[in-house]
Design an enzyme around this catalytic site. Structure first.
Site, PDB file in Angstrom:
ATOM      1  N   HIS A 281       1.174  -0.805   0.198  1.00  0.00           N
ATOM      2  CA  HIS A 281      -0.508  -0.373  -0.169  1.00  0.00           C
ATOM      3  C   HIS A 281       0.638   1.095  -0.137  1.00  0.00           C
ATOM      4  CE1 HIS A 281      -0.107   1.552   4.139  1.00  0.00           C
ATOM      5  NE2 HIS A 281       0.161   0.646   4.967  1.00  0.00           N
ATOM      6  N   ASP A 293       6.008   2.440   7.059  1.00  0.00           N
ATOM      7  CA  ASP A 293       3.982   1.991   6.949  1.00  0.00           C
ATOM      8  C   ASP A 293       3.574   3.017   6.271  1.00  0.00           C
ATOM      9  OD1 ASP A 293       1.802   0.970   7.248  1.00  0.00           O
ATOM     10  OD2 ASP A 293       1.567   1.335   9.045  1.00  0.00           O
ATOM     11  N   GLU A 333      -5.437   1.775   2.405  1.00  0.00           N
ATOM     12  CA  GLU A 333      -5.029   0.736   2.859  1.00  0.00           C
ATOM     13  C   GLU A 333      -5.475   0.675   4.182  1.00  0.00           C
ATOM     14  OE1 GLU A 333      -2.874  -2.110   5.801  1.00  0.00           O
ATOM     15  OE2 GLU A 333      -2.587  -0.336   5.504  1.00  0.00           O
ATOM     16  N   GLU A 334      -4.497   2.377   4.446  1.00  0.00           N
ATOM     17  CA  GLU A 334      -4.799   2.323   6.184  1.00  0.00           C
ATOM     18  C   GLU A 334      -6.354   3.021   6.607  1.00  0.00           C
ATOM     19  OE1 GLU A 334      -2.313   2.300   8.410  1.00  0.00           O
ATOM     20  OE2 GLU A 334      -0.829   3.022   7.436  1.00  0.00           O
ATOM     21  N   ASP A 362       4.281  -5.188   3.818  1.00  0.00           N
ATOM     22  CA  ASP A 362       3.638  -3.870   4.071  1.00  0.00           C
ATOM     23  C   ASP A 362       4.140  -3.767   5.657  1.00  0.00           C
ATOM     24  OD1 ASP A 362       2.305  -1.853   5.664  1.00  0.00           O
ATOM     25  OD2 ASP A 362      -0.031  -3.435   5.854  1.00  0.00           O
TER      26      ASP A 362
END
Length: 523
Positions: A281, A293, A333-334, A362
């Site tokens: 992502h 991240d 994605e978050e 990820d």
């Protein structure tokens, strides 16, 4: 332990000294391939090369408010960078845009009791309250007025009709807060009827039977109610029924539609009926640049893809890619895996059936890292992946063992973009270096680092910057990713088994909820 061998034969023949367990895996329906020389790609992919892309992501965040959140200018600048690099490298690139709805508490909601005694209730606390998704905004101080409630609860669950008919509000005092009970009709109907009757707010309390006593995590299903709506527990609601109570209720929230996107970049050669989808992502949370991240996974995939092009692996199926590789950088994605969900659930049946496997990367540069491999066979966790996932797990573990590096399993816990793939029967696997959980003494002895501290103390924080990357871990995990992608790209994979039975075809129309800091609550 019997001897193992790396897949390094230039003639694509696997050594006879392969371990019995590995040989059985390779002979299974999950994999029908043979060995491949992986040294050239692994030599070409370096931590420094990956880090160069992270520097670009950091600069993009710095130039765009400090983050690369899925609908932000920083995110779309990240899309521009990756798409341009992949196009110049010879990949067939497309950007798949998708809408999503965000419900956001801009400041912490508040619920205070004014009379008969003063008290305050905790937002998202066990004995507190929760804002209903799609709630309206506003502040009111008023009496909580019960509307056709049943206390004590009826014997049968889902039997209360509280607030379901306009007639329930006959005699309701305009300006009061409507106290309604969970039951037979939707929360939206209850709230809309209350608003039409002049209520200044709505509290939905749980019905009261076994399993229906906790704070109600309500969603109205859609926007359209203009007054504050919250959920509370059965016990708290019953107390307001028994004793006339004056409350102050404040909700400062918005509901809005946003747009994010996925980058899909295909190799120009390779069998489309045996497609390997390799994903990471690209978005960050909105409080920081998201360099670990998940800039780390995104940058690793970008560097692997570019080096595959530089080595001529896109030129001929005889000497390079034999199965189509689709590199994917997912959006949102978050916000709850929205990009990967949108991709999987909106594939045509013929496209869906072509996917042989999914690899997911990820967070691969955590500062206090461990080498985690997703538990494809379910031997160390509750959920195994679909058939074929066990082989992917073995492939990563085989690489690490050959390098003299320890690895440990991590569960398919649904927190990353493999989720929609395994949910729909597609084999999956991948790597992870750890997030907010704390490294144990045993793990510190195995992987190094500091026991008692998080793998990534800057997880979902503004300090997830370039300084948050462990270069050694980034290099090790990028090499492992390159190895697995190489093996699966050039081997003669089996045609994917039919997976249409029970396939999900659309994404549910649910809002994504943020707390007042902007942090998505779903992940």
């Amino acid at each position: 332990m019997t001897n193992r061998v790396r897949l390094k034969s230039a003639t694509h023949v696997r050594s006879a000294s392969l371990s019995t367990a590995a040989a059985l895996l390779l002979a299974s329906p999950a994999f029908a391939g043979v060995g491949v020389d992986t040294s050239a790609l692994n030599d070409a992919v370096t931590a420094e090369g990956v880090y160069a892309h992270l520097e670009v992501f950091q600069q993009i965040a710095d130039d765009n408010g400090g983050n690369r959140e899925a609908s932000s200018e920083g995110f779309f600048a990240s899309i521009d960078y990756v798409a341009r690099e992949m196009t110049l490298a010879g990949y067939q690139v497309s950007v798949q845009l998708f809408p999503y709805v965000v419900f956001e508490n801009r400041t912490p909601p508040e619920l205070d009791q004014i009379a008969p005694v003063a008290a305050s209730y905790e937002f998202n606390g066990d004995e507190g309250f929760a804002t209903a998704t799609y709630s309206g905004a506003g502040e009111t101080t008023a009496i909580a007025e019960p509307v056709d409630v049943t206390v004590p609860a009826a014997a049968d669950a889902n039997s209360s009709t509280s607030g379901c008919e306009e007639s329930d509000f006959a005699g309701f005092t305009a300006g009061n807060i409507a106290l309604v009970q969970r039951g037979t009709c939707s929360f939206f109907i209850k709230a809309a009827n209350a608003e039409a009757a002049g209520a200044s707010g709505v509290m939905i309390f749980n019905e009261g039977q076994e399993g229906r006593t906790d704070v109600v995590g309500a969603t109205l299903g859609e926007a359209g109610v203009g007054i504050p709506v919250i959920g509370i527990s059965h016990a708290l609601g019953a107390s307001f029924v028994e004793t006339e109570t004056t409350l102050r209720l404040k909700v400062d929230a918005i509901t809005e539609e946003r747009v994010s996107g996925n980058i899909l970049a295909d190799t120009p050669i390779g069998k489309p009926e045996k497609t390997l989808v390799v994903g990471a992502h690209l978005d960050s949370v909105d409080v920081g640049p998201g360099i670990n991240d998940n800039g780390s996974g995104s940058a690793a995939l970008l560097e692997i893809a570019l080096q595959m092009s530089n080595l001529g692996m896109l030129d001929s199926e005889e000497t390079g890619v034999r199965n189509r590789v689709r590199f994917a950088w997912w959006g949102a994605e978050e916000a709850g895996l929205l990009g990967s969900e949108y991709y999987v659930y909106n594939l045509e049946d013929s496209q869906f059936e072509q996917i042989a496997a999914n690899l997911n990367f990820d967070m691969v540069g955590s500062p206090n890292y461990a080498r985690f491999v997703y538990d494809g066979d379910g031997s160390a966790s509750e959920q195994a992946g679909p058939e074929g996932s066990a082989f992917i797990e073995w492939l990563f573990n085989d690489y690490f063992m050959d390098q003299g590096l320890a690895a440990a399993p991590t569960a398919f816990d649904g927190r990353s973009d493999y989720g929609p793939f395994i949910e729909n029967g597609i084999p999956a696997g991948g790597l992870f270096t750890g997030a907010e959980d704390v490294k144990t003494e045993e793990e510190a002895a195995i992987f190094g680092g500091v026991a008692g501290e998080a793998y990534d103390a800057c997880y979902h924080d503004e300090c997830d910057t370039l300084e948050n990357i462990n270069m050694q871990g980034l290099g090790e995990m990028s090499d492992a990713a390159a190895y697995a992608i190489n093996v699966l790209a050039v081997n003669d994979l089996p045609t994917p088994a039919a997976k249409l039975l029970g396939r999900k075809l659309s994404v549910a129309n649910t809002a994504i909820t943020l707390d007042h800091s902007g942090e998505f609550l779903k992940k």
